[in-house]
Design an enzyme around this catalytic site. Structure first.
Site, mmCIF file in Angstrom:
data_model
loop_
_atom_site.group_PDB
_atom_site.id
_atom_site.type_symbol
_atom_site.label_atom_id
_atom_site.label_comp_id
_atom_site.label_asym_id
_atom_site.label_seq_id
_atom_site.Cartn_x
_atom_site.Cartn_y
_atom_site.Cartn_z
ATOM 1 N N LYS A 161 11.860 14.109 45.059
ATOM 2 C CA LYS A 161 12.027 13.498 43.730
ATOM 3 C C LYS A 161 12.415 14.545 42.679
ATOM 4 C CE LYS A 161 8.965 9.588 44.766
ATOM 5 N NZ LYS A 161 7.944 8.646 44.243
ATOM 6 N N LYS A 174 5.636 14.706 34.201
ATOM 7 C CA LYS A 174 5.252 14.466 35.591
ATOM 8 C C LYS A 174 6.081 15.388 36.480
ATOM 9 C CE LYS A 174 5.062 10.956 39.186
ATOM 10 N NZ LYS A 174 5.172 9.534 39.501
ATOM 11 N N ARG A 234 1.098 8.598 48.451
ATOM 12 C CA ARG A 234 2.247 7.956 49.099
ATOM 13 C C ARG A 234 1.819 7.290 50.410
ATOM 14 N NH1 ARG A 234 6.684 12.676 47.585
ATOM 15 N NH2 ARG A 234 6.480 12.405 45.335
ATOM 16 N N LYS A 291 0.815 15.364 34.653
ATOM 17 C CA LYS A 291 0.482 15.022 36.035
ATOM 18 C C LYS A 291 1.229 15.945 36.981
ATOM 19 C CE LYS A 291 1.120 11.308 39.265
ATOM 20 N NZ LYS A 291 1.814 10.084 39.546
ATOM 21 N N TYR A 341 -9.756 9.209 40.854
ATOM 22 C CA TYR A 341 -10.300 8.345 41.905
ATOM 23 C C TYR A 341 -11.821 8.472 41.986
ATOM 24 C CZ TYR A 341 -5.376 8.221 43.001
ATOM 25 O OH TYR A 341 -4.022 8.062 42.893
ATOM 26 N N SER A 352 -3.983 12.294 43.860
ATOM 27 C CA SER A 352 -4.545 12.059 45.192
ATOM 28 C C SER A 352 -4.798 13.353 45.968
ATOM 29 C CB SER A 352 -3.603 11.153 45.972
ATOM 30 O OG SER A 352 -2.296 11.705 46.022
HETATM 31 N N1 PBG Z 1 5.668 6.274 40.685
HETATM 32 C C1 PBG Z 1 4.952 6.790 41.697
HETATM 33 C C2 PBG Z 1 3.635 7.388 41.439
HETATM 34 N N2 PBG Z 1 2.714 6.941 40.532
HETATM 35 C C3 PBG Z 1 1.571 7.729 40.685
HETATM 36 C C4 PBG Z 1 1.832 8.668 41.694
HETATM 37 C C5 PBG Z 1 0.923 9.724 42.246
HETATM 38 C C6 PBG Z 1 -0.530 9.552 42.066
HETATM 39 C C7 PBG Z 1 -1.380 10.364 42.969
HETATM 40 O O1 PBG Z 1 -0.907 11.215 43.763
HETATM 41 O O2 PBG Z 1 -2.595 10.163 42.919
HETATM 42 C C8 PBG Z 1 3.130 8.470 42.149
HETATM 43 C C9 PBG Z 1 3.696 9.264 43.262
HETATM 44 C C10 PBG Z 1 5.042 9.791 43.212
HETATM 45 O O3 PBG Z 1 5.601 10.059 42.150
HETATM 46 O O4 PBG Z 1 5.581 9.955 44.296
#
Ligand code: PBG
Length: 332
Positions: free
Chosen positions: A225, A202, A212, A256, A321, A282
Site C-alpha cells: 500500500k 497512516k 488483515r 497510525k 483491542y 493489531s
Molecule cells: N483500511 C484498512 C485498515 N483499517 C485499519 C487497518 C489496520 C488496523 C490494525 O492493524 O489493527 C487497516 C489495514 C490496512 O491499511 O491494511
C-alpha cells in the site's frame, strides 16, 4: 517551559518518587476509560464468536454478539466502538459495490447497535479493502490505485453509513481529497453533525498483518500500500496531511500505527491542538499479547504502560483491542 531546578543536594528527584501517594500526586498524565475506542471485528451468522489466531483474545463476532459486546462496552463506560467487517470472498468485486450496500454487514450492525445501545458512539471504517477483490483500499486499474474514482466510491459508502446512524466516520484509505468530498456530501445530505475522525497520518506499516488476517484481506492483497499510505521515514509530511484534513473538515485526526509513531503524535498535538488519536494496531496488540502469553513480559502492566504513554505523547484517545480489559482494570 524551562524547568528551574536547584543543584544537588537541595534538589533530590527521588523525593517525589518515594511513596505511592507522592507518585500519584505528581503524575502528569492519566489514562481513563474515556480515552478508549474499541475496534471489533464482525462477520455473518448468529451466535458466532470466532477466534483470530494472530490476535489471541480477539474474535470475529456475528451481529447479535457485536450488540452484546457494545452493551458490555457501554456498561464499562467505553465511549466508542469501531466496526470492521470480515467479508466473505464471494462478495468481493473489482468495483466494490458491496461497500455502499445499505444492507451490508457493517450497515446492518450499525442499525442493530444503535437500536439496542443508543448511548455508545459508533465509529466506522471508510476504505474499500473489505470489499475489494484486489485487497486495496482504493479501486485498481491496470495495477494503479485510482484516487479520484475511489473518492466517489468512498463518498457513497460514507453517506450510507451516516444514514444508518454512524456517529464517527473513519476514512482510513489515504486517498487525496476524500475528507473534503465526504464533508461536502454529508452537509449536502443533511448529516451536519456526523463526525469525521480522519486517519490522516497512516503509515505503510508491517504492523497491520494480524488485522488483515482478521478481515480476510491478507489473501486478496496484491502488492503493498506504499503508493497511498505514508513512508515510515517521514514526519513533516504527517503535519502537512493533518493540516490538509483539518482544512477539509476533519473534526479529529489520527496517527497510525501507535507505539513506533509517538513522536508524530506529539508533533501533531503541539502543532494543531486538535483532538488527536492514535491507533494501537493489531501487530502491536499481537506483540504484547504474544509475549505475555509466553511469560516473557507482564501482560497487564505492559498493556497499561503502552496506553498511558499515548496520553503522555499528547493523544486524547486510543483505538485499542485491549479496551474492555483496560476498562475493567481501571474501574477496579
Ligand atoms: N483500511 C484498512 C485498515 N483499517 C485499519 C487497518 C489496520 C488496523 C490494525 O492493524 O489493527 C487497516 C489495514 C490496512 O491499511 O491494511
Amino acid at each position: 517551559m524551562r524547568p528551574i531546578q536547584a543543584a544537588y543536594p537541595a534538589a533530590r528527584f527521588r523525593r517525589i518518587r518515594r511513596s505511592d501517594s507522592l507518585r500519584r500526586l505528581t503524575q502528569e498524565t492519566v489514562l481513563t476509560v474515556d480515552d478508549l475506542i474499541w475496534p471489533i471485528f464482525i462477520r455473518d451468522g448468529e451466535g458466532v464468536q470466532e477466534p483470530i489466531s494472530s490476535m489471541p483474545g480477539v474474535f470475529r463476532l456475528s451481529i447479535d454478539m457485536a450488540v452484546k459486546a457494545a452493551e458490555q462496552a457501554a456498561g464499562l463506560g467505553i465511549p466508542a466502538i469501531c466496526l470492521f467487517p470480515y467479508t466473505d470472498p464471494s462478495v468481493k468485486t473489482e468495483t466494490c459495490e458491496e461497500a455502499w450496500n445499505p444492507d451490508n454487514l457493517t450497515n446492518r450492525c450499525i442499525r442493530a447497535i444503535k437500536a439496542a445501545v443508543p448511548d455508545i458512539a459508533i465509529m466506522t471504517d471508510i476504505a474499500l479493502d473489505p470489499y475489494n477483490a484486489n485487497g486495496h483500499d482504493g479501486l485498481v486499474r491496470d495495477g494503479i490505485i485510482l484516487n479520484d474514482e475511489t473518492i466517489e466510491a468512498l463518498v457513497r459508502m460514507a453517506l450510507v453509513q451516516a444514514d444508518c446512524g454512524a456517529d464517527i466516520l473513519g476514512p482510513s484509505d489515504m486517498m487525496d481529497g476524500r475528507i473534503g468530498a465526504i464533508r461536502t456530501a454529508l452537509e449536502g445530505a443533511g448529516h451536519k453533525d456526523v463526525t469525521i475522525l480522519s486517519y490522516s497520518a497512516k503509515y505503510a506499516s508491517a504492523f497491520y498483518g494480524p488485522f488483515r488476517d482478521a478481515v480476510g484481506a491478507s489473501g486478496a492483497l496484491k502488492g503493498d500500500k506504499k503508493t497511498y499510505q505514508m513512508n515510515p521515514g517521514n514526519s513533516d509530511e504527517a503535519l502537512r496531511l493533518i493540516e490538509r484534513d483539518l482544512r477539509e473538515g476533519a473534526d479529529m485526526v489520527m496517527v497510525k500505527p501507535g507505539m513506533p509513531y509517538l513522536d508524530i503524535c506529539r508533533r501533531v498535538k503541539d502543532a494543531f491542538g486538535v483532538p488527536t488519536y492514535a491507533y494501537q494496531v493489531s501487530g502491536e496488540y499481537a506483540m504484547i499479547r504474544g509475549a505475555a502469553d509466553r511469560g516473557w513480559i507482564k501482560g497487564e502492566a505492559a498493556m497499561m504502560e503502552s496506553l498511558l504513554c499515548f496520553k503522555r505523547a499528547g493523544c486524547d484517545g486510543i483505538l485499542t483491542y485491549f479496551a474492555p480489559e483496560v476498562a475493567r482494570l481501571l474501574r477496579g
